[in-house]
Design a protein around this motif. Structure first.
Motif, PDB file in Angstrom:
ATOM      1  N   ASP A  24      29.834  53.385  36.526  1.00 39.05           N
ATOM      2  CA  ASP A  24      29.617  52.992  35.459  1.00 39.05           C
ATOM      3  C   ASP A  24      30.131  50.684  35.296  1.00 39.05           C
ATOM      4  OD1 ASP A  24      27.807  54.537  34.134  1.00 39.05           O
ATOM      5  OD2 ASP A  24      29.828  55.081  32.707  1.00 39.05           O
ATOM      6  N   ALA A  25      31.395  50.543  35.548  1.00 38.19           N
ATOM      7  CA  ALA A  25      31.959  49.312  35.505  1.00 38.19           C
ATOM      8  C   ALA A  25      31.515  48.427  36.474  1.00 38.19           C
ATOM      9  CB  ALA A  25      33.412  49.798  35.428  1.00 38.19           C
ATOM     10  N   GLY A  32      42.965  52.948  50.499  1.00 37.33           N
ATOM     11  CA  GLY A  32      44.058  52.441  49.642  1.00 37.33           C
ATOM     12  C   GLY A  32      44.103  51.834  48.216  1.00 37.33           C
ATOM     13  N   VAL A  33      42.029  52.435  48.402  1.00 38.34           N
ATOM     14  CA  VAL A  33      41.209  52.067  46.909  1.00 38.34           C
ATOM     15  C   VAL A  33      41.855  53.162  46.069  1.00 38.34           C
ATOM     16  CG1 VAL A  33      39.023  51.521  46.061  1.00 38.34           C
ATOM     17  CG2 VAL A  33      39.630  50.883  48.249  1.00 38.34           C
ATOM     18  N   SER A  34      42.393  52.811  45.148  1.00 34.94           N
ATOM     19  CA  SER A  34      43.171  54.023  43.945  1.00 34.94           C
ATOM     20  C   SER A  34      42.618  53.588  42.217  1.00 34.94           C
ATOM     21  CB  SER A  34      44.317  54.088  44.395  1.00 34.94           C
ATOM     22  OG  SER A  34      45.505  53.118  44.493  1.00 34.94           O
ATOM     23  N   SER A  35      42.152  52.455  42.005  1.00 34.74           N
ATOM     24  CA  SER A  35      42.240  51.966  40.525  1.00 34.74           C
ATOM     25  C   SER A  35      41.371  51.219  40.382  1.00 34.74           C
ATOM     26  CB  SER A  35      43.573  51.072  40.247  1.00 34.74           C
ATOM     27  OG  SER A  35      43.493  49.544  40.435  1.00 34.74           O
ATOM     28  N   MET A  36      40.675  51.126  39.392  1.00 35.05           N
ATOM     29  CA  MET A  36      39.694  49.942  38.975  1.00 35.05           C
ATOM     30  C   MET A  36      39.912  48.738  39.563  1.00 35.05           C
ATOM     31  SD  MET A  36      36.630  50.389  37.728  1.00 35.05           S
ATOM     32  CE  MET A  36      35.098  49.266  38.379  1.00 35.05           C
ATOM     33  N   ASP A  37      40.887  48.407  39.296  1.00 35.83           N
ATOM     34  CA  ASP A  37      41.934  47.078  39.381  1.00 35.83           C
ATOM     35  C   ASP A  37      41.542  46.977  41.278  1.00 35.83           C
ATOM     36  OD1 ASP A  37      42.835  46.698  36.774  1.00 35.83           O
ATOM     37  OD2 ASP A  37      44.320  47.340  36.818  1.00 35.83           O
TER      38      ASP A  37
END
Length: 239
Positions: free
Chosen positions: A235-236, A198-203
């Motif tokens: 990078d983030a 489910g990892v789908s965004s920077m959030d």
């Protein structure tokens, strides 16, 4: 926190499943080695490979694709799917896989996991794939009554390098990871825990990182769909 781009292999292609259903595979590429090079060029530190056919059949099936990836990139690779005996484990480590992931045998033959971890220190991870906290095996096709946390804790003294915890109901659904369950598992053991599903965004990545106890995260569909930019995410996280 390390971000692991995922390459799931089915019939030699890069695919993503929805909640582990082999009938719902979406093909994202027919050249796994090219996909691996793309991820490596973006700057990833690891690659996460799964032989989906192998997970169901209990033996390596997509060996040619895995070998092509190993020849194409220099970043370390962890591999799961169909690794159920010492000879197969040793063969893949000899071929250049940095770390093997043992899932089904963690339930069915935990002594093999312990023996492999002793024989290959730092190169054996345990894959815990769960629905509602209970572990599923054999390509997620078989449900068990084994509690994921209990199983993880049983390997505390085994010397495994990591635990990869997948919430099956989140996998491929682009609905976000189960942060609470993954954090709870990470706090229950001293073994590094990697989040999957489910990892789908920077959030999502930020939420996992900010727990302070989750060592890594695996993402697949979001990278293929473009919902998550790999270079920007790396990078983030580095910043």
């Amino acid at each position: 926190m390390i971000l692991y781009p995922a390459i799931d292999l089915k019939d030699g292609h890069c695919v993503r499943l929805l909640r582990g259903d082999m009938g719902s595979a979406t093909v994202f590429g027919e050249d796994p080695a090219a996909q691996a090079r793309s991820f490596a060029e973006a700057g990833c530190d690891w690659l996460h490979l799964v032989d989906l056919n192998g997970a169901f059949e209990g033996r390596p099936v997509n060996a040619a694709a895995v070998e092509a990836i190993l020849a194409a990139v220099e970043v370390p690779v962890q591999l799961g799917g169909g690794l159920r005996d010492m000879a197969t484990i040793e063969a893949w480590l000899d071929r250049g896989v940095a770390r093997v992931i043992l899932g089904t045998v963690a339930v069915e033959d935990p002594d093999l996991v312990r023996a492999a971890a002793r024989a290959f220190p730092g190169r054996v991870a345990v894959g815990l794939d769960a629905r509602s906290g209970k572990v599923a095996t054999r390509g997620w096709a078989e449900e068990t009554d084994v509690d994921a946390t209990d199983l993880a804790q049983s390997f505390e003294d085994a010397g495994v390098a990591a635990i990869i915890y997948t919430d099956i109901d989140r996998d491929g659904a682009m609905a976000g990871p189960n942060v609470l369950a993954t954090e709870a598992l990470a706090r229950a053991v001293s073994i590094p825990v990697i989040a999957s599903g489910g990892v789908s965004s920077m959030d999502d990545l930020t939420a996992l990182r900010d727990t302070g106890v989750i060592a890594g995260a695996i993402s697949g569909r979001a990278l293929y769909d473009g919902a998550l930019d790999l270079r920007a995410a790396l990078d983030a996280l580095a910043g």
